[in-house]
Scaffold this motif. Sequence first.
Motif, short mmCIF file in Angstrom:
data_model
loop_
_atom_site.label_atom_id
_atom_site.label_comp_id
_atom_site.label_asym_id
_atom_site.label_seq_id
_atom_site.Cartn_x
_atom_site.Cartn_y
_atom_site.Cartn_z
N ILE A 467 0.86 -1.19 0.00
CA ILE A 467 0.00 0.00 0.00
C ILE A 467 0.89 1.23 0.00
CG2 ILE A 467 -1.99 1.13 1.05
CD1 ILE A 467 -2.46 -1.80 0.40
N PHE A 468 0.65 2.16 -0.93
CA PHE A 468 1.39 3.41 -1.01
C PHE A 468 0.40 4.56 -0.95
CE2 PHE A 468 5.25 1.31 -2.35
CZ PHE A 468 4.80 0.19 -3.06
N SER A 469 0.73 5.60 -0.22
CA SER A 469 -0.16 6.77 -0.15
C SER A 469 0.61 8.05 -0.45
CB SER A 469 -0.81 6.88 1.24
OG SER A 469 0.17 7.21 2.22
N ASP A 470 -0.13 9.00 -1.01
CA ASP A 470 0.43 10.31 -1.34
C ASP A 470 0.01 11.30 -0.26
OD1 ASP A 470 1.41 12.60 -2.46
OD2 ASP A 470 -0.08 12.70 -4.06
N LYS A 471 0.79 11.35 0.82
CA LYS A 471 0.40 12.15 1.99
C LYS A 471 0.58 13.65 1.75
CE LYS A 471 3.11 9.53 4.46
NZ LYS A 471 3.91 8.94 5.56
N THR A 472 1.46 14.03 0.83
CA THR A 472 1.75 15.45 0.60
C THR A 472 0.89 16.07 -0.48
OG1 THR A 472 3.46 14.97 -1.04
CG2 THR A 472 4.14 15.03 1.27
N GLY A 473 0.32 15.23 -1.34
CA GLY A 473 -0.45 15.77 -2.46
C GLY A 473 0.41 16.13 -3.65
N PHE A 474 1.73 15.80 -3.60
CA PHE A 474 2.66 16.11 -4.69
C PHE A 474 3.16 14.84 -5.38
CE2 PHE A 474 2.97 19.79 -1.85
CZ PHE A 474 2.74 20.82 -2.74
N LYS A 475 2.34 13.79 -5.35
CA LYS A 475 2.68 12.52 -6.00
C LYS A 475 3.92 11.88 -5.40
CE LYS A 475 0.32 13.52 -10.31
NZ LYS A 475 -0.82 12.68 -9.89
N LYS A 476 4.18 12.15 -4.15
CA LYS A 476 5.27 11.51 -3.42
C LYS A 476 4.69 10.33 -2.65
CE LYS A 476 9.01 12.44 -0.15
NZ LYS A 476 9.58 13.42 0.81
N TYR A 477 4.50 9.23 -3.37
CA TYR A 477 3.87 8.06 -2.77
C TYR A 477 4.85 7.35 -1.84
CZ TYR A 477 -0.30 8.34 -5.69
OH TYR A 477 -1.46 8.75 -6.28
N GLU A 478 4.40 7.06 -0.62
CA GLU A 478 5.23 6.38 0.36
C GLU A 478 4.55 5.09 0.80
OE1 GLU A 478 5.70 9.19 3.48
OE2 GLU A 478 7.03 10.50 2.34
N GLN A 479 5.35 4.08 1.03
CA GLN A 479 4.80 2.81 1.47
C GLN A 479 4.29 2.93 2.91
OE1 GLN A 479 7.40 -0.57 0.97
NE2 GLN A 479 6.31 -1.76 2.54
N ILE A 480 3.05 2.49 3.14
CA ILE A 480 2.49 2.54 4.49
C ILE A 480 2.15 1.15 5.03
CG2 ILE A 480 1.59 4.89 4.23
CD1 ILE A 480 -1.18 3.67 3.73
N HIS A 481 2.17 0.15 4.15
CA HIS A 481 1.84 -1.20 4.63
C HIS A 481 2.19 -2.22 3.55
CE1 HIS A 481 -0.20 -4.57 6.43
NE2 HIS A 481 -1.02 -4.70 5.39
N SER A 482 2.48 -3.44 4.00
CA SER A 482 2.65 -4.58 3.11
C SER A 482 2.35 -5.85 3.89
CB SER A 482 4.07 -4.65 2.54
OG SER A 482 4.24 -5.82 1.76
N THR A 483 1.86 -6.85 3.17
CA THR A 483 1.62 -8.16 3.80
C THR A 483 2.83 -9.07 3.66
OG1 THR A 483 0.65 -9.03 1.74
CG2 THR A 483 -0.85 -8.01 3.34
N LEU A 484 3.88 -8.61 3.00
CA LEU A 484 5.07 -9.43 2.81
C LEU A 484 5.87 -9.48 4.11
CD1 LEU A 484 6.86 -11.07 0.85
CD2 LEU A 484 8.07 -8.93 0.34
N ILE A 485 6.24 -10.68 4.54
CA ILE A 485 7.02 -10.85 5.76
C ILE A 485 8.36 -10.13 5.61
CG2 ILE A 485 8.19 -12.54 7.23
CD1 ILE A 485 6.05 -14.56 6.42
N GLY A 486 8.70 -9.34 6.64
CA GLY A 486 9.94 -8.59 6.62
C GLY A 486 9.79 -7.18 6.12
N GLU A 487 8.62 -6.83 5.56
CA GLU A 487 8.36 -5.48 5.08
C GLU A 487 7.58 -4.69 6.14
OE1 GLU A 487 8.89 -3.57 2.28
OE2 GLU A 487 10.29 -5.00 1.42
N LEU A 488 7.54 -3.39 5.95
CA LEU A 488 6.78 -2.51 6.83
C LEU A 488 5.31 -2.95 6.87
CD1 LEU A 488 6.41 0.17 8.45
CD2 LEU A 488 5.99 1.25 6.23
#
Length: 512
Positions: A467-488
Amino acid sequence: MQFSTWRDNHKIILSIITFKIKGTKMTGHAFFQKGKIGITLLLLLFSAQNTFAQSSVRANLDGAYFQGADSNYYLEVYYSIADAVFAEIQTKNNKAEAGIVFNLVITRDDSVWATKVWKVEKTIADSTLAQSQNSVVDALRYVANRPGKYNVKLYTRAMDISGYPDSAQVEIEIPDPVATEIELSDIVFSSKIGRATKKSNPVFTKSGYEVVPNPASLFGESSPIIYFYFEAYDLSRKLLGDKYKVYCRIENSNGYEIEGTGKAFRTKKKMGETAVEMGTKIISKLPSGTYSFIYGIADIDEKILAKRKKAIYIYNPSIPLAEKTGLTMADVGDRSFVDLYRQGNTELDVEFDKMIYLVDKPEKQIYKNLTATKAKADYLKEIWIKTAAKQSMVGSVYRFIYLKRITEANFKFKSVFKDGWKSDRGRVYTLFGPPYEVERFPNSTQTIPYEIWTYSSIHGQGGVTFIFSDKTGFKKYEQIHSTLIGELQEPDWQRLIIKGVSSDYTTNPFQN
């Protein structure tokens, strides 16, 4: 000199050229009927007499096509020849003037389509030609009523000196239109672009601008800025909104983007079905060599909708070339890594930087302590083989795939903040490849923009999502979640996409 527009309307074309050869006034008739008179007849003015063989009088030649408002196509032929060539002719003929006769022949479908003969003269009063850095630059414009391949050949001959003619050749292809695609014209590399004035050469004028071509496509020490011009047609075939992005980048021979030449994307407002695009690229710090200039049109999300490329040549003798290894195949050992061992120290350092997602801190320190080129190449090879083995792949194959993904990530995710492969989405794309499915959720009254990437399987784990979200509104997508073991992982990630709710972290802790 100023040339008028020629039109090919399937009728007889007549050109009468008057010039002086050895003091005798002559009139040459370049007379042909398209498809009936061969090229040989067009070269009669270039008989074995009055030629120049010992030194080259070859012109730089280039061409481009554009669409007209009348549904016709326009072919433009550009040529240039340096003042120094005229100076050499003056030296050899021991006269106060030097002249070059030009014969242009354009064929289509193996038949003569257009021709023209003319001359250019310089006198000794034209200011120290031998020291001049200038060139004669001009162009001819033709109307073409259908797509096809147009072979352009320009014969050049020095007046009053014996020898054989020189020539240059270029092909201009007008592609068949595709009803669902945006069409791009050829690109013109220019030494100058500015608003057209009354003094502007009409054949250099396009859409109210004077675009002086650089037919050699050579830039560098004396021309550190590339000016470019191209047009895009039928934008609505792919663009839905009222904004789009112009896409321009320079790549090296390995297909990697050259940094430091300017932004790859520039936002524009759609004003109609045709777009006129101009811009610059700074190449003052690039070492000498051949590069590819990639240009095109992208949507507002920087998805490339149409692109083309053209070779460009850089001559910067003051910029050192990449250091060569001088290694032999015996040094390489595994032939599949031969291109790795052909790289110099600088190129190896760049490649190691791109391996940031594969190495840990101790490995970074080991590489930092290496100075010999072969030692660096050996260490990179070791890492590639070790990493590939974890995925049951061959080292050289994995290296190719990984670096290819880096290039693709730069195309897909580059922003004003960082290179595409260095972004969160770029990291995931580089490590795991393109996702099986991407769900994009735009900005709404309740949530910020976000994307859900789904992979069918990663490392044996099925149904992986990021899951990636654009928190700034400037298309700067950041990862906020993953179901993969070892990931955020943030099981309550839905809360983070609600407007007005901030996360407890500012960066992805899994980004090296």
